[in-house]
Design an enzyme around this catalytic site. Sequence first.
Site, PDB file in Angstrom:
ATOM      1  N   GLY A   1       1.028  -1.076   0.674  1.00 36.23           N
ATOM      2  CA  GLY A   1      -0.402  -0.045  -0.043  1.00 36.23           C
ATOM      3  C   GLY A   1       1.187   0.869   0.179  1.00 36.23           C
ATOM      4  O   GLY A   1       0.155   2.400   0.843  1.00 36.23           O
TER       5      GLY A   1
ATOM      6  N   SER B   1       1.403   3.652  -2.684  1.00 34.82           N
ATOM      7  CA  SER B   1       0.932   4.670  -3.543  1.00 34.82           C
ATOM      8  C   SER B   1       0.661   6.126  -3.011  1.00 34.82           C
ATOM      9  O   SER B   1       0.230   7.112  -3.285  1.00 34.82           O
ATOM     10  CB  SER B   1      -0.482   4.107  -3.947  1.00 34.82           C
ATOM     11  OG  SER B   1      -1.106   4.275  -3.593  1.00 34.82           O
ATOM     12  N   SER B   2       0.950   5.756  -1.739  1.00 33.83           N
ATOM     13  CA  SER B   2      -0.295   7.213  -0.947  1.00 33.83           C
ATOM     14  C   SER B   2      -0.289   7.050   0.964  1.00 33.83           C
ATOM     15  O   SER B   2      -0.022   5.789   1.592  1.00 33.83           O
ATOM     16  CB  SER B   2      -1.703   7.690  -0.900  1.00 33.83           C
ATOM     17  OG  SER B   2      -1.957   6.252   0.023  1.00 33.83           O
ATOM     18  N   GLY B   3      -0.791   7.260   1.769  1.00 29.69           N
ATOM     19  CA  GLY B   3      -0.525   7.254   3.257  1.00 29.69           C
ATOM     20  C   GLY B   3       0.789   7.650   3.654  1.00 29.69           C
ATOM     21  O   GLY B   3       1.747   7.864   3.229  1.00 29.69           O
TER      22      GLY B   3
ATOM     23  N   GLY C   1       2.000   4.244   4.337  1.00 25.92           N
ATOM     24  CA  GLY C   1       3.100   3.628   2.951  1.00 25.92           C
ATOM     25  C   GLY C   1       3.595   4.622   2.415  1.00 25.92           C
ATOM     26  O   GLY C   1       4.715   3.607   2.020  1.00 25.92           O
TER      27      GLY C   1
ATOM     28  N   SER D   1      -6.344   0.038  12.944  1.00 22.17           N
ATOM     29  CA  SER D   1      -6.467   0.894  13.629  1.00 22.17           C
ATOM     30  C   SER D   1      -7.046   0.801  15.063  1.00 22.17           C
ATOM     31  O   SER D   1      -7.379  -0.098  15.275  1.00 22.17           O
ATOM     32  CB  SER D   1      -7.388   1.371  12.735  1.00 22.17           C
ATOM     33  OG  SER D   1      -8.377   2.421  12.854  1.00 22.17           O
TER      34      SER D   1
ATOM     35  N   TYR E   1     -15.660  -1.809   8.952  1.00 23.09           N
ATOM     36  CA  TYR E   1     -14.826  -1.011   8.776  1.00 23.09           C
ATOM     37  C   TYR E   1     -14.564  -1.679  10.698  1.00 23.09           C
ATOM     38  O   TYR E   1     -13.069  -2.257   9.822  1.00 23.09           O
ATOM     39  CB  TYR E   1     -14.340   0.279   8.529  1.00 23.09           C
ATOM     40  CG  TYR E   1     -12.950   0.662   8.933  1.00 23.09           C
ATOM     41  CD1 TYR E   1     -12.210   0.001   7.471  1.00 23.09           C
ATOM     42  CD2 TYR E   1     -12.473   1.050   9.805  1.00 23.09           C
ATOM     43  CE1 TYR E   1     -10.633   1.486   8.178  1.00 23.09           C
ATOM     44  CE2 TYR E   1     -11.318   1.648   9.975  1.00 23.09           C
ATOM     45  CZ  TYR E   1     -10.566   1.011   8.865  1.00 23.09           C
ATOM     46  OH  TYR E   1      -9.330   2.108   9.087  1.00 23.09           O
TER      47      TYR E   1
END
Length: 284
Positions: A8, A10-12, A14, A138, A151
């Site tokens: 993961g 590609s963003s955030g 990561g 989370s 979620y």
Amino acid sequence: METIVVTGTSSGFGRMLVHELAKSGLYSVIAAMRNSTAQNNAIKKELEELPGVKVVEMDVTSDEQVAKITAQILEEFQSIDVLINNAGVFGGGLLEAHSIQQVHRLFEVNVYAPLRLMKAVLPSMRSRQDGLIITMSSMLGFFSIPLNAVYSASKFALEGLVTGSYPELIQKGVESILVEPGSFPTELYQKAGIKADLAGVTASYDGMAEQMTTYANVKVSEALKKHQPKPEEVVTKIISLIAMEKGSRPLRNPIDQISGEAFSNQVAEELNTLARKQMAAYGF
């Protein structure tokens, strides 16, 4: 030089993590992402310019692709020393308004994908009697709230998988732990995600879902503005965990700058204490 696989990217968290790991110069970093030749191509090129970083195309929901890419990494780098299960997707909406197929989709990314990666790297880690797996959970893996039940359920499942398997894996030289961020200003909440898809059911609640969503968005935005939590702190936490000696890493690592460090630590400590008491009651 240790080899670290991060999903993961590609963003955030990561993406930030790959940058920081590369900056240290201590690791060979494998940045896994989807759509690296399409919408994420610019990010792929950005990460590939970093020293010691190799970008690989990986759909974490594909058994075949995960097995193939894992084998290729092991062949090229001889070992995977650290796996960071970061890929995930957000979801929201009324419980009843989620079709079973939509729940399956969310669990496929948030639960089965981390498990799939773990199972892919564990044979080589066990054979070397060494390895570290960090799985991103989370604070909603501790507490479930309205409009986030599905979620939260996916994160509850991750908590169960990792905490239950810790004693199994540590005996084989592999440490598997959790990092549990609270709310941080990353792209996770801006993405479409996998949300309630039964519009008719949502409508039958007479606007309640929309009202609750608006209220929650306002309150979370206010909290983010007030406390200004820094995503970099989560990345720093992960890097510090990698650097620690095996056996000294906490199993749970909540980090929530809105509820506060003291509260986050209290949650982890009390859960661990209660778990020990329950096990002791059964003679373990």
